[in-house]
Design a protein around this motif. Sequence first.
Motif, short mmCIF file in Angstrom:
data_model
loop_
_atom_site.label_atom_id
_atom_site.label_comp_id
_atom_site.label_asym_id
_atom_site.label_seq_id
_atom_site.Cartn_x
_atom_site.Cartn_y
_atom_site.Cartn_z
N ALA A 42 0.82 -1.22 0.00
CA ALA A 42 0.00 0.00 0.00
C ALA A 42 0.85 1.27 0.00
CB ALA A 42 -0.95 0.01 1.19
N SER B 278 -0.78 1.28 6.85
CA SER B 278 -0.98 1.64 8.26
C SER B 278 -0.21 0.71 9.19
CB SER B 278 -2.47 1.53 8.61
OG SER B 278 -2.86 0.16 8.58
N GLU B 279 0.69 -0.09 8.60
CA GLU B 279 1.48 -1.04 9.39
C GLU B 279 0.58 -1.94 10.24
OE1 GLU B 279 4.57 1.15 11.46
OE2 GLU B 279 4.79 2.43 9.69
FE1 SF4 Z 1 -1.86 -2.98 3.83
FE2 SF4 Z 1 -1.42 -3.87 6.35
FE3 SF4 Z 1 0.16 -4.71 4.33
FE4 SF4 Z 1 0.31 -2.18 5.17
S1 SF4 Z 1 0.86 -4.02 6.40
S2 SF4 Z 1 0.25 -2.86 3.02
S3 SF4 Z 1 -1.85 -1.72 5.72
S4 SF4 Z 1 -2.05 -5.11 4.59
#
Ligand code: SF4
Length: 400
Positions: free
Chosen positions: A24, A29-30
Amino acid sequence: MTSLQQPHSHQKAKALKPGSRRPAKALCSECGLCDTYYIHYVKEACAFLNEQIANLEEQAHGRSRNLDNSDDLYFGVHQDMMAARKKEPIPGAQWTGIVSTIACEMLNQGIVEGVVCVQNTKEDRFGPMPILARTPEEVLAARVNKPTLSPNLSVLEEVERSGMKKLLVIGVGCQIQALRAVEKQMGLEKLYVLGTPCVDNVTRAGLQKFLETTSRSPETVVHYEFMQDFRVHFKHEDGSTETVPFFGLKTNQLKDIFAPSCLSCFDYVNSLADLVVGYMGAPFGWQWIVVRNDRGQEMLDLIQDQLDTQPVSSQGDRRAAVQQSIPAYDKAVTIPMWAAKMMGVVIERIGPKGLEYARFSIDSHYTRNYLYVKRNYPEKLENHVPDFAKRIVAQYKLPE
Ligand code: SF4
Ligand code: FAD
């Protein structure tokens, strides 16, 4: 695993290394999903790559929200709502500790074998350290908000390895959306989801900037909350409280601290949890409970005798205040502290209360976030903003 069992296909996927670029990108958003082999499902599961709240509401609650019903539109699918507080609050919890109490009770009664929650690191009281808790002591050590992005789902591999079949996950909206999307792949017999609302989250560096620009003593803050009296309440190590009016925040310096994920989030109310515990729809000092389905009611029943409750109520009219806040935020106005204090006092007396305060906060944040997505990710606007949020935003006049 016995030699006859095949690993799930996701178990062959590889978690991303810490610090590496996430699918993303800036909007990540971790949430923790990509720290596990469940990254296999990221394109479908990530809240910032594939908005699918209405579908997942059907899956979790048996129906999606009715956009023509005002409470559904704002607060999501629910079968009950109330204000509650613990008769004996847990010292050091964010509010009265309803979340921690439910989780402890579920372990004590053997309803679940483990709880996904977030403690803090040894070095940093606000540094998030997600864990799979197996005892009430470990759950209690996770009480109080870590007001930073927290990779709660990073423990999902551990859950699968542990062989646990009954699990409680505590988390905020983006974590819960990704969790619901992979729920069926986790091989659980029962999953309970206890959510909190969440808004304006920050990276750890952003949090430091917020504390340094807003508090008189940033190093000693142990707890803070943006409360229903339009003030930020800080609690310090020595037990003292400091309050700063919202309208006096140094918006010009703080505009950039919120994480891009949180500036493009429309799931403030944690639509996919079974039970949501916040504060913003309740009178000052009380918590706000939203029971979304029978599983949520089952969790609440466990601690009913430890709670005082009262019905939710609503007072005032938020709309003019929201409309005025839109250009103020947009232009990052900072007003002098004396004027902010006066405005705070007036708004508190005549302003929105109870559910109307919750609507005030939802409207202000969704309009701001809508503008953020429109300006920074125009190609995402149509698909990323859920229909309920489009309807809420359409009530206001937005600047270009
Ligand atoms: Fe999306 Fe969560 Fe992966 Fe970040 S850690 S890219 S928010 S799924
Ligand atoms: P406690 O018993 O103290 O337990 C808190 C639980 O939260 C713990 O189990 C812990 O695992 C979990 N937790 C802590 N930090 C995180 C994190 N970063 N990510 C995921 N889980 C975490 N409520 C509102 O009504 N309006 C708001 O605007 C609002 N904003 C919030 C913003 C953030 C970043 C967070 C984390 C919560 C927010 N809440 C909001 C929820 C509210 O502040 C309380 O967390 C909630 O009412 C529960 O209080 P409690 O005393 O029952 O929790």
